[in-house]
Design a protein around this motif. Structure first.
Motif, PDB file in Angstrom:
ATOM      1  N   ALA A 169      54.792  27.534   7.074  1.00 54.81           N
ATOM      2  CA  ALA A 169      55.926  26.575   7.197  1.00 54.81           C
ATOM      3  C   ALA A 169      55.917  25.532   6.239  1.00 54.81           C
ATOM      4  CB  ALA A 169      55.619  25.911   8.625  1.00 54.81           C
ATOM      5  N   GLU A 170      54.716  24.855   6.091  1.00 50.21           N
ATOM      6  CA  GLU A 170      54.708  23.833   4.956  1.00 50.21           C
ATOM      7  C   GLU A 170      55.133  24.405   3.554  1.00 50.21           C
ATOM      8  OE1 GLU A 170      54.488  20.927   5.360  1.00 50.21           O
ATOM      9  OE2 GLU A 170      53.857  21.027   7.767  1.00 50.21           O
ATOM     10  N   LYS A 171      54.677  25.770   3.227  1.00 51.10           N
ATOM     11  CA  LYS A 171      55.024  26.377   1.702  1.00 51.10           C
ATOM     12  C   LYS A 171      56.484  26.672   2.002  1.00 51.10           C
ATOM     13  CE  LYS A 171      52.954  30.037   0.290  1.00 51.10           C
ATOM     14  NZ  LYS A 171      52.724  29.674  -1.122  1.00 51.10           N
ATOM     15  N   GLY A 172      57.321  26.846   3.035  1.00 49.44           N
ATOM     16  CA  GLY A 172      58.681  27.087   3.190  1.00 49.44           C
ATOM     17  C   GLY A 172      59.346  25.804   3.263  1.00 49.44           C
ATOM     18  N   LEU A 173      58.836  24.579   3.517  1.00 47.15           N
ATOM     19  CA  LEU A 173      59.297  23.256   3.555  1.00 47.15           C
ATOM     20  C   LEU A 173      59.331  22.771   1.779  1.00 47.15           C
ATOM     21  CD1 LEU A 173      60.570  20.839   4.580  1.00 47.15           C
ATOM     22  CD2 LEU A 173      58.450  19.910   5.112  1.00 47.15           C
ATOM     23  N   LEU A 174      57.995  22.984   1.365  1.00 49.19           N
ATOM     24  CA  LEU A 174      57.936  22.666  -0.101  1.00 49.19           C
ATOM     25  C   LEU A 174      59.075  23.640  -0.804  1.00 49.19           C
ATOM     26  CD1 LEU A 174      55.997  21.087  -1.749  1.00 49.19           C
ATOM     27  CD2 LEU A 174      54.694  23.279  -2.039  1.00 49.19           C
ATOM     28  N   ALA A 175      59.336  24.726  -0.550  1.00 53.53           N
ATOM     29  CA  ALA A 175      60.172  25.401  -1.340  1.00 53.53           C
ATOM     30  C   ALA A 175      61.688  24.859  -0.983  1.00 53.53           C
ATOM     31  CB  ALA A 175      60.178  27.041  -0.995  1.00 53.53           C
ATOM     32  N   LEU A 176      61.924  24.558   0.129  1.00 52.90           N
ATOM     33  CA  LEU A 176      63.200  23.927   0.573  1.00 52.90           C
ATOM     34  C   LEU A 176      63.390  22.877  -0.156  1.00 52.90           C
ATOM     35  CD1 LEU A 176      65.740  24.246   2.160  1.00 52.90           C
ATOM     36  CD2 LEU A 176      64.653  23.088   4.062  1.00 52.90           C
ATOM     37  N   GLU A 177      62.554  22.020  -0.257  1.00 51.22           N
ATOM     38  CA  GLU A 177      62.803  20.661  -0.927  1.00 51.22           C
ATOM     39  C   GLU A 177      62.835  20.874  -2.647  1.00 51.22           C
ATOM     40  OE1 GLU A 177      59.572  18.161   0.582  1.00 51.22           O
ATOM     41  OE2 GLU A 177      60.457  17.760   2.342  1.00 51.22           O
ATOM     42  N   SER A 178      62.364  22.127  -2.976  1.00 55.48           N
ATOM     43  CA  SER A 178      62.813  22.230  -4.245  1.00 55.48           C
ATOM     44  C   SER A 178      63.809  23.258  -4.673  1.00 55.48           C
ATOM     45  CB  SER A 178      61.242  23.173  -4.954  1.00 55.48           C
ATOM     46  OG  SER A 178      60.165  22.374  -4.947  1.00 55.48           O
ATOM     47  N   LYS A 179      64.715  23.372  -3.605  1.00 54.21           N
ATOM     48  CA  LYS A 179      65.914  24.053  -3.625  1.00 54.21           C
ATOM     49  C   LYS A 179      65.733  25.493  -3.999  1.00 54.21           C
ATOM     50  CE  LYS A 179      68.702  19.989  -4.527  1.00 54.21           C
ATOM     51  NZ  LYS A 179      69.749  19.224  -5.325  1.00 54.21           N
ATOM     52  N   ASN A 180      64.347  26.018  -3.672  1.00 53.27           N
ATOM     53  CA  ASN A 180      64.396  27.517  -3.879  1.00 53.27           C
ATOM     54  C   ASN A 180      64.600  28.102  -2.307  1.00 53.27           C
ATOM     55  OD1 ASN A 180      63.211  30.242  -4.172  1.00 53.27           O
ATOM     56  ND2 ASN A 180      61.643  29.402  -5.400  1.00 53.27           N
ATOM     57  N   TYR A 181      65.893  28.456  -2.284  1.00 55.80           N
ATOM     58  CA  TYR A 181      66.036  28.575  -0.816  1.00 55.80           C
ATOM     59  C   TYR A 181      65.606  30.189  -0.378  1.00 55.80           C
ATOM     60  CZ  TYR A 181      69.265  24.681  -1.358  1.00 55.80           C
ATOM     61  OH  TYR A 181      69.708  23.316  -1.683  1.00 55.80           O
ATOM     62  N   LYS A 182      65.693  30.940  -1.160  1.00 58.34           N
ATOM     63  CA  LYS A 182      65.263  32.351  -0.900  1.00 58.34           C
ATOM     64  C   LYS A 182      63.836  32.373  -0.524  1.00 58.34           C
ATOM     65  CE  LYS A 182      64.632  37.060  -2.988  1.00 58.34           C
ATOM     66  NZ  LYS A 182      64.946  37.972  -4.247  1.00 58.34           N
ATOM     67  N   LYS A 183      62.718  31.562  -1.232  1.00 52.54           N
ATOM     68  CA  LYS A 183      61.398  31.492  -0.960  1.00 52.54           C
ATOM     69  C   LYS A 183      61.383  30.765   0.601  1.00 52.54           C
ATOM     70  CE  LYS A 183      58.598  32.468  -5.264  1.00 52.54           C
ATOM     71  NZ  LYS A 183      57.545  31.821  -5.886  1.00 52.54           N
ATOM     72  N   ALA A 184      62.218  29.748   0.664  1.00 52.89           N
ATOM     73  CA  ALA A 184      61.854  28.728   1.542  1.00 52.89           C
ATOM     74  C   ALA A 184      62.055  29.848   3.058  1.00 52.89           C
ATOM     75  CB  ALA A 184      63.006  27.735   1.604  1.00 52.89           C
ATOM     76  N   GLU A 185      63.427  30.510   3.045  1.00 49.15           N
ATOM     77  CA  GLU A 185      63.487  31.474   3.924  1.00 49.15           C
ATOM     78  C   GLU A 185      62.525  32.357   4.257  1.00 49.15           C
ATOM     79  OE1 GLU A 185      67.369  33.803   5.932  1.00 49.15           O
ATOM     80  OE2 GLU A 185      66.996  33.999   3.751  1.00 49.15           O
ATOM     81  N   GLN A 186      61.907  32.938   3.213  1.00 46.92           N
ATOM     82  CA  GLN A 186      60.950  33.856   3.228  1.00 46.92           C
ATOM     83  C   GLN A 186      59.588  33.464   4.039  1.00 46.92           C
ATOM     84  OE1 GLN A 186      59.533  35.491  -0.543  1.00 46.92           O
ATOM     85  NE2 GLN A 186      57.422  36.148   0.314  1.00 46.92           N
ATOM     86  N   PHE A 187      59.156  32.239   3.486  1.00 46.88           N
ATOM     87  CA  PHE A 187      58.079  31.786   4.233  1.00 46.88           C
ATOM     88  C   PHE A 187      58.161  31.073   5.576  1.00 46.88           C
ATOM     89  CE2 PHE A 187      56.754  30.352  -0.483  1.00 46.88           C
ATOM     90  CZ  PHE A 187      56.000  31.596  -0.639  1.00 46.88           C
ATOM     91  N   LEU A 188      59.430  30.649   5.891  1.00 51.78           N
ATOM     92  CA  LEU A 188      59.595  30.058   7.016  1.00 51.78           C
ATOM     93  C   LEU A 188      59.786  31.227   7.952  1.00 51.78           C
ATOM     94  CD1 LEU A 188      62.201  27.327   6.191  1.00 51.78           C
ATOM     95  CD2 LEU A 188      59.650  26.907   7.129  1.00 51.78           C
ATOM     96  N   LYS A 189      60.427  32.493   7.594  1.00 51.38           N
ATOM     97  CA  LYS A 189      60.420  33.497   8.630  1.00 51.38           C
ATOM     98  C   LYS A 189      59.120  34.106   9.131  1.00 51.38           C
ATOM     99  CE  LYS A 189      64.720  33.792   9.622  1.00 51.38           C
ATOM    100  NZ  LYS A 189      65.369  33.899  11.163  1.00 51.38           N
ATOM    101  N   LEU A 190      58.353  34.308   8.044  1.00 51.71           N
ATOM    102  CA  LEU A 190      56.892  34.633   7.974  1.00 51.71           C
ATOM    103  C   LEU A 190      56.138  33.764   9.074  1.00 51.71           C
ATOM    104  CD1 LEU A 190      55.565  35.552   4.310  1.00 51.71           C
ATOM    105  CD2 LEU A 190      55.370  37.075   6.565  1.00 51.71           C
TER     106      LEU A 190
END
Length: 371
Positions: free
Chosen positions: A163-184
């Motif tokens: 979840a935290e990796k997803g938020l980190l990616a989201l705040e970096s505007k890497n939406y593909k990775k954000a969704e991937q990590f959050l869904k995991l």
């Protein structure tokens, strides 16, 4: 964050048979009183044992956890210090102390104790994850990501780390990775309210308000009092006003929910925010996000002295809670630029390497160009 549980571990090594029996009787009384919610009486039960056995680390640990239950945070932290003095190579005292310091915004202390935890227990995935969150708050993103990865290495299904990796990616505007990590994260533990919250932020951020609302509602159904529900820096810029209004309407059925006040702040309905939060504080102590929201409401309702007093009082009680200094500076930089600078300088005394605070201070110190 992992919920703290009642410790009550039977640790009788080195005790006589009589002392073992005495401890078992004490623990039986303690557990009964604790589960009745009589926390101060539970402390008295522990104290009666500690008078005779002052070197029993696990009893001091129970005492600290119990003190937290009635908001004696300083007392709890002092008892955690006692635990680590008695058991310097055991991780529990460091870890539980770090959790509390993290909650209070005492990040340097929490960082040290999470680090001590992994020194004692290198496989402690939670300590890596939570330390990573602190690194992230300090603007040390590489260190944060390294800790999240280490947490996942130690526990491959660590939902919080994903979840935290997803938020980190989201705040970096890497939406593909954000969704991937959050869904995991959601796959590994659907019941994590924080994951549902972050997914709500993701869908709000990517222009999908209906999905965002569904995830926010799920977050609230799992934990109606999810701390920092809408306390993300760019939340108000990415969540449509209409969505916030819908959330507020749904949550009005929970009048004691502090998030009502936080959402009202984002809606700029400061009168409603003040009403909700003051009602909440009549019964609850409140954490920093709620105190900050009420201070903001007071400020925008032109109760600036009251708002400043709230910040000053909190900073006096918690001088190393650096977020308070930063938020104060951001809110009062137009009215009191010198005080705002002082607030940021105090924050940097505690966290000299925090790039976010450094940049904020630089902006305050840079004279504005005349148009």
């Amino acid at each position: 964050m992992r919920t703290k549980i009642l410790v009550v571990v039977v640790c009788c090594i080195g005790l006589t048979t009589f002392a073992q029996d005495e401890k078992e009787l004490m623990q039986a009384r303690y557990v009964k009183v604790y589960h009745e919610g009589r926390y101060r009486d539970a402390i008295k039960v522990l104290d009666s044992f500690l008078v005779k056995h002052p070197d029993d680390a696990m009893t001091w640990l129970d005492r600290a956890v119990t003190e937290e239950m009635y908001y004696d945070y300083r007392g709890a932290i002092n008892d955690y210090k006692k635990v680590v003095q008695l058991e310097p190579d055991a991780p529990d005292g460091y870890f539980l102390s770090a959790l509390l310091e993290d909650k209070l915004g005492w990040y340097p202390q929490a960082l040290r104790n999470y680090t001590q935890t992994v020194r004692c227990e290198p496989s402690n995935a939670d300590a890596y994850c939570f330390r990573g969150v602190i690194y992230k708050r300090m603007g040390k993103l590489k260190e944060a990501e390294a800790d999240f990865n280490r947490a996942i290495k130690e526990r491959s299904n660590h939902d919080e780390a994903y979840a935290e990796k997803g938020l980190l990616a989201l705040e970096s505007k890497n939406y593909k990775k954000a969704e991937q990590f959050l869904k995991l994260s959601e796959t590994y533990f659907e019941g994590n309210a924080k994951t549902q919250l972050y997914l709500g932020w993701y869908y709000a951020h990517t222009g999908q308000p209906e999905k965002a609302l569904a995830y926010f509602e799920k977050c609230l159904s799992l934990n109606p009092y999810q701390d920092g529900f809408c306390y993300w820096g760019s939340f108000k810029k990415t969540v449509p006003h209409s969505l916030l209004q819908l959330l507020h309407q749904k949550m009005e059925q929970q009048p004691m929910n502090p998030n009502l006040g936080l959402i009202a702040v984002y809606l700029k309905d400061y009168a409603a925010a003040k009403k909700h939060l003051e009602s909440y504080f009549q019964k609850e102590t409140g954490t920093w996000p709620q105190i900050d929201a009420l201070a903001q409401a007071n400020y925008h309702l032109n109760f600036k002295k009251e708002a400043e007093a709230m910040y000053q009082n909190y900073m006096k009680q918690h001088p190393e809670a650096v977020d308070v200094h930063f938020n104060y500076a951001q809110l009062f930089k137009k009215d009191y630029p010198e005080k705002a600078k002082l607030g940021l300088q105090k924050a940097l005394l505690v966290q000299p390497d925090n790039t976010i605070y450094q940049e904020a201070l630089k902006k305050l110190q840079t004279p504005k160009k005349k148009k």
